[in-house]
Design a protein around this motif. Structure first.
Motif, mmCIF file in Angstrom:
data_model
loop_
_atom_site.group_PDB
_atom_site.id
_atom_site.type_symbol
_atom_site.label_atom_id
_atom_site.label_comp_id
_atom_site.label_asym_id
_atom_site.label_seq_id
_atom_site.Cartn_x
_atom_site.Cartn_y
_atom_site.Cartn_z
ATOM 1 N N LYS A 312 0.835 -1.211 0.000
ATOM 2 C CA LYS A 312 0.000 0.000 0.000
ATOM 3 C C LYS A 312 0.866 1.257 0.000
ATOM 4 O O LYS A 312 0.534 2.248 -0.664
ATOM 5 C CB LYS A 312 -0.935 -0.009 1.208
ATOM 6 C CG LYS A 312 -2.052 -1.031 1.100
ATOM 7 C CD LYS A 312 -2.887 -1.102 2.371
ATOM 8 C CE LYS A 312 -3.980 -2.150 2.230
ATOM 9 N NZ LYS A 312 -4.725 -2.354 3.485
ATOM 10 N N VAL A 315 2.133 1.863 -3.560
ATOM 11 C CA VAL A 315 1.074 2.396 -4.423
ATOM 12 C C VAL A 315 0.809 3.860 -4.088
ATOM 13 O O VAL A 315 0.605 4.694 -4.983
ATOM 14 C CB VAL A 315 -0.207 1.550 -4.295
ATOM 15 C CG1 VAL A 315 -1.359 2.195 -5.076
ATOM 16 C CG2 VAL A 315 0.034 0.128 -4.801
ATOM 17 N N ARG A 319 0.794 7.274 -6.502
ATOM 18 C CA ARG A 319 -0.342 8.217 -6.540
ATOM 19 C C ARG A 319 0.105 9.637 -6.201
ATOM 20 O O ARG A 319 -0.428 10.609 -6.759
ATOM 21 C CB ARG A 319 -1.429 7.771 -5.569
ATOM 22 C CG ARG A 319 -1.951 6.366 -5.760
ATOM 23 C CD ARG A 319 -2.337 6.045 -7.186
ATOM 24 N NE ARG A 319 -3.132 4.824 -7.227
ATOM 25 C CZ ARG A 319 -3.047 3.899 -8.136
ATOM 26 N NH1 ARG A 319 -2.162 4.030 -9.124
ATOM 27 N NH2 ARG A 319 -3.820 2.830 -8.119
ATOM 28 N N ALA A 324 0.074 5.653 -12.360
ATOM 29 C CA ALA A 324 -0.502 4.323 -12.214
ATOM 30 C C ALA A 324 0.561 3.352 -11.713
ATOM 31 O O ALA A 324 1.750 3.680 -11.645
ATOM 32 C CB ALA A 324 -1.052 3.852 -13.560
ATOM 33 N N ILE A 342 -4.705 -1.098 -4.306
ATOM 34 C CA ILE A 342 -5.268 -0.211 -5.329
ATOM 35 C C ILE A 342 -6.562 0.432 -4.838
ATOM 36 O O ILE A 342 -6.813 1.620 -5.069
ATOM 37 C CB ILE A 342 -5.486 -0.996 -6.641
ATOM 38 C CG1 ILE A 342 -4.132 -1.296 -7.299
ATOM 39 C CG2 ILE A 342 -6.398 -0.240 -7.594
ATOM 40 C CD1 ILE A 342 -4.217 -2.240 -8.478
ATOM 41 N N GLU A 343 -7.384 -0.351 -4.157
ATOM 42 C CA GLU A 343 -8.639 0.202 -3.633
ATOM 43 C C GLU A 343 -8.382 1.238 -2.547
ATOM 44 O O GLU A 343 -9.129 2.215 -2.426
ATOM 45 C CB GLU A 343 -9.526 -0.926 -3.108
ATOM 46 C CG GLU A 343 -10.094 -1.808 -4.216
ATOM 47 C CD GLU A 343 -10.685 -3.115 -3.703
ATOM 48 O OE1 GLU A 343 -11.300 -3.836 -4.516
ATOM 49 O OE2 GLU A 343 -10.522 -3.423 -2.509
ATOM 50 N N HIS A 345 -5.845 3.210 -2.521
ATOM 51 C CA HIS A 345 -5.273 4.383 -3.188
ATOM 52 C C HIS A 345 -5.676 4.331 -4.661
ATOM 53 O O HIS A 345 -4.903 3.880 -5.508
ATOM 54 C CB HIS A 345 -3.752 4.398 -3.036
ATOM 55 C CG HIS A 345 -3.281 4.371 -1.621
ATOM 56 N ND1 HIS A 345 -3.288 5.471 -0.801
ATOM 57 C CD2 HIS A 345 -2.799 3.338 -0.869
ATOM 58 C CE1 HIS A 345 -2.827 5.147 0.390
ATOM 59 N NE2 HIS A 345 -2.522 3.858 0.379
ATOM 60 N N PRO A 346 -6.867 4.810 -5.013
ATOM 61 C CA PRO A 346 -7.378 4.682 -6.382
ATOM 62 C C PRO A 346 -6.499 5.384 -7.411
ATOM 63 O O PRO A 346 -5.822 6.374 -7.128
ATOM 64 C CB PRO A 346 -8.769 5.335 -6.307
ATOM 65 C CG PRO A 346 -9.145 5.253 -4.861
ATOM 66 C CD PRO A 346 -7.853 5.416 -4.102
ATOM 67 N N VAL A 347 -6.554 4.864 -8.627
ATOM 68 C CA VAL A 347 -5.742 5.402 -9.714
ATOM 69 C C VAL A 347 -6.250 6.788 -10.105
ATOM 70 O O VAL A 347 -7.460 7.041 -10.102
ATOM 71 C CB VAL A 347 -5.771 4.434 -10.922
ATOM 72 C CG1 VAL A 347 -7.147 4.378 -11.563
ATOM 73 C CG2 VAL A 347 -4.715 4.802 -11.953
ATOM 74 N N ASP A 353 -4.340 1.393 -14.094
ATOM 75 C CA ASP A 353 -3.430 0.436 -13.476
ATOM 76 C C ASP A 353 -3.326 -0.826 -14.333
ATOM 77 O O ASP A 353 -4.186 -1.101 -15.175
ATOM 78 C CB ASP A 353 -3.910 0.070 -12.067
ATOM 79 C CG ASP A 353 -3.691 1.178 -11.062
ATOM 80 O OD1 ASP A 353 -2.719 1.947 -11.218
ATOM 81 O OD2 ASP A 353 -4.492 1.297 -10.107
ATOM 82 N N ILE A 372 -12.656 -1.330 -10.805
ATOM 83 C CA ILE A 372 -11.526 -0.405 -10.829
ATOM 84 C C ILE A 372 -11.083 -0.180 -12.263
ATOM 85 O O ILE A 372 -11.430 -0.956 -13.158
ATOM 86 C CB ILE A 372 -10.344 -0.935 -9.980
ATOM 87 C CG1 ILE A 372 -9.821 -2.259 -10.536
ATOM 88 C CG2 ILE A 372 -10.742 -1.073 -8.516
ATOM 89 C CD1 ILE A 372 -8.571 -2.768 -9.848
ATOM 90 N N ALA A 374 -8.494 -0.727 -14.435
ATOM 91 C CA ALA A 374 -7.250 -1.488 -14.588
ATOM 92 C C ALA A 374 -7.363 -2.386 -15.806
ATOM 93 O O ALA A 374 -8.456 -2.754 -16.228
ATOM 94 C CB ALA A 374 -6.970 -2.324 -13.343
#
Length: 523
Positions: A312, A315, A319, A324, A342-343, A345-347, A353, A372, A374
């Protein structure tokens, strides 16, 4: 200079069966498509395809371009079919080796051997006293002889590094078989190759890729050859005015922030890409991270390269820079960890992604992936390399969502196609054939998990529209369409017609990048 391409079947890949009669190209872009009569008076010159068949330029969505060149320059062990043959190859290849000169072999795979033998360091010592490093086909495991282990300082008392494993015998002595992060203990001892060598390897690679009809590749090289500036300089040395090729560079997490601050590129042919992160290892080495133990070795469920918190954190760094991530993830528990990160810290908007490999899944994970932004970066040839032995690793109950390319496409997930070369053969025809038949070339059975076969249009789309969508360039690459890049792959025959073996037997006639011919068969 405006050039009109015509005289053959031109597939746009905008829709299944979609073709145009002629394509007008100027300044590296497609200016217009239409009939020959409509466009001929706008052209300064014409290129008659003389019956050949044109597609949007094929792009490998995941490979290691310098590594592919190294494989071409080094001893290739990937096609060896027995442990006896491998030993004989090593004996022949190490003759005349200097005492402190490293021997590096590429691509051995014990699953190709009838006895499934993994060599012990003492057996490698019988071949040579020079330090030896042999990379397994997955590149998540190596074999090292005693000299290489000594240089790395690996003894009975050396602890396993985080995210890696030093395989040991019954007495606790290292066998020379090292997995994932433990491989770095030895590979870090190999003398750094020069930028000139990296340039030579990359030039060898690009020449081969163009000859195979590839106009570009998404490539991971920035974390493997010392400071990122060294492989980046090799790219700048090779790709430029004379050699046009579209290299999209994944940036290793270890180099990412420095590259964000200092690196420069040569767009549109050398482009910066997402942060590359490893979540787990490989199925062949039993280091892909599974939610339940391996069927053929219940003592292990694989290896997490990073903790949940560290994944996390990485990622979140991407961000912070508005970027990405591209996460190597093979096992279902590895995918669960990647999705958690990823959830959390959204793209950012406008980015996408990338989940690389996505080989062992569960339906609940697929439902999360649908929510998401991706893409799934798939390697069709893994099916033909991994079956049937992978059934022993995973067990029948896990197969429903393993290597499930058709189900993923039917669920509306964006999928791209690559080779992971030098792990698999880089020829896109072999990947397309594997996606369509799910069997090795010229085998006659119905294919492994035949319900997951792709249509020819779906398979070719992996390397055209799919690879373009992977880097958010679906509006400028991957189709033959007005205002798109003039990147074309031209074959001697129609890949949509004839028997399936025609996919393998087709010959690349021309490879065109930004409107310029970069490869022409026979010249």
């Amino acid at each position: 200079m405006k050039t009109l391409w015509h005289g053959g079947n031109i597939y746009t890949m905008a829709a299944e069966g979609g073709t145009v009669e002629a394509v007008l190209v100027s300044d590296g872009k497609i200016e217009a498509t239409g009939t020959y009569e409509e466009l001929k008076n706008m052209a300064d010159q014409e290129m008659d395809l003389t019956g050949k068949v044109m597609y949007p330029g094929f792009v490998d969505s995941h490979m290691h371009m310098i590594g592919h060149g190294q494989k071409l320059l080094r001893v290739d062990l990937s096609k060896i079919e027995s442990s006896e043959e491998m030993k004989q190859q090593l004996i022949e290849s190490t003759r005349g080796l200097g005492g402190d000169e490293w021997f590096i072999g590429e691509g051995w795979n014990e699953n190709n051997f009838p006895d499934r033998k993994i060599f012990h360091r003492q057996e490698l010592d019988e071949v040579t006293e020079s330090p030896m490093l042999l990379k397994r086909v997955c590149r998540h495991a190596i074999l090292a002889n005693s000299s290489a282990l000594a240089l790395a300082g690996i003894t009975k008392d050396t602890p396993d590094p985080e995210g890696g494993l030093i395989v040991r015998d019954a007495e606790g002595e290292p066998t020379g078989y090292l997995l994932d992060e433990a491989t770095n203990l030895v590979s870090d001892q190999v003398p750094e190759v020069s930028v000139d060598y990296l340039t030579k390897a990359l030039q060898t690679s690009v020449d081969d890729l163009l000859a195979l009809g590839l106009t570009g590749a998404h490539t991971e090289d920035m974390g493997n050859y010392g400071h990122y500036s060294r492989p980046l300089q090799a790219f700048k040395n090779v790709i430029g005015n004379e050699t046009k090729f579209r290299a999209h560079l994944l940036r290793a997490h270890s180099a990412f922030e420095e590259m964000m601050a200092n690196a420069s590129y040569q767009e549109p042919f050398i482009e910066p890409g997402p942060m590359k992160i490893f979540a787990d290892g490989s199925i062949g080495g039993r280091t892909a991270l599974l939610s339940k133990p391996y069927n053929d070795d219940p003592s292990t469920s694989g290896v997490a390269i990073h903790s949940d918190e560290e994944l996390k954190r990485l990622v979140s760094i991407a961000r912070k820079h508005g970027e990405a991530v591209a996460i190597h993830v093979i096992g279902d528990l590895g995918m669960e960890m990647a999705l958690d990160a990823i959830e959390a810290h959204p793209v950012p908007a406008g980015k996408r992604d990338r989940l690389i490999h996505a080989m062992v899944l569960r339906e609940d994970l697929v439902e999360r992936m649908e929510k998401i932004d991706a893409i799934l970066d798939l390697q069709p040839s893994f099916v033909t390399s991994d079956f049937p032995w992978v059934v022993e690793r995973l067990g029948e109950e896990r197969l429903e969502w393993s290597y499930a390319w058709k189900k993923l496409i039917d669920r509306g997930l964006i999928c791209a196609g690559g080779s992971d070369a030098p792990i698999e053969e880089v020829d896109p025809k072999q990947g397309i054939y594997a996606a369509v038949t799910r069997r090795k070339p010229y085998e006659t059975h119905e294919g492994y998990m035949p319900e997951e076969k792709l249509s020819r249009f779906e398979a070719i789309a992996l390397y055209t529209t799919g690879s373009a969508a992977a880097i958010c360039k679906e509006d400028s690459r991957g189709m033959i369409k007005e205002n798109f890049d003039a990147d074309f792959t031209v074959f001697d025959r129609d890949l949509f017609e004839g028997n399936e073996e025609q996919l393998l037997e087709a010959q690349v006639e021309l490879t065109v990048v930004a409107g310029e011919i970069m490869f022409e068969r026979g010249k």
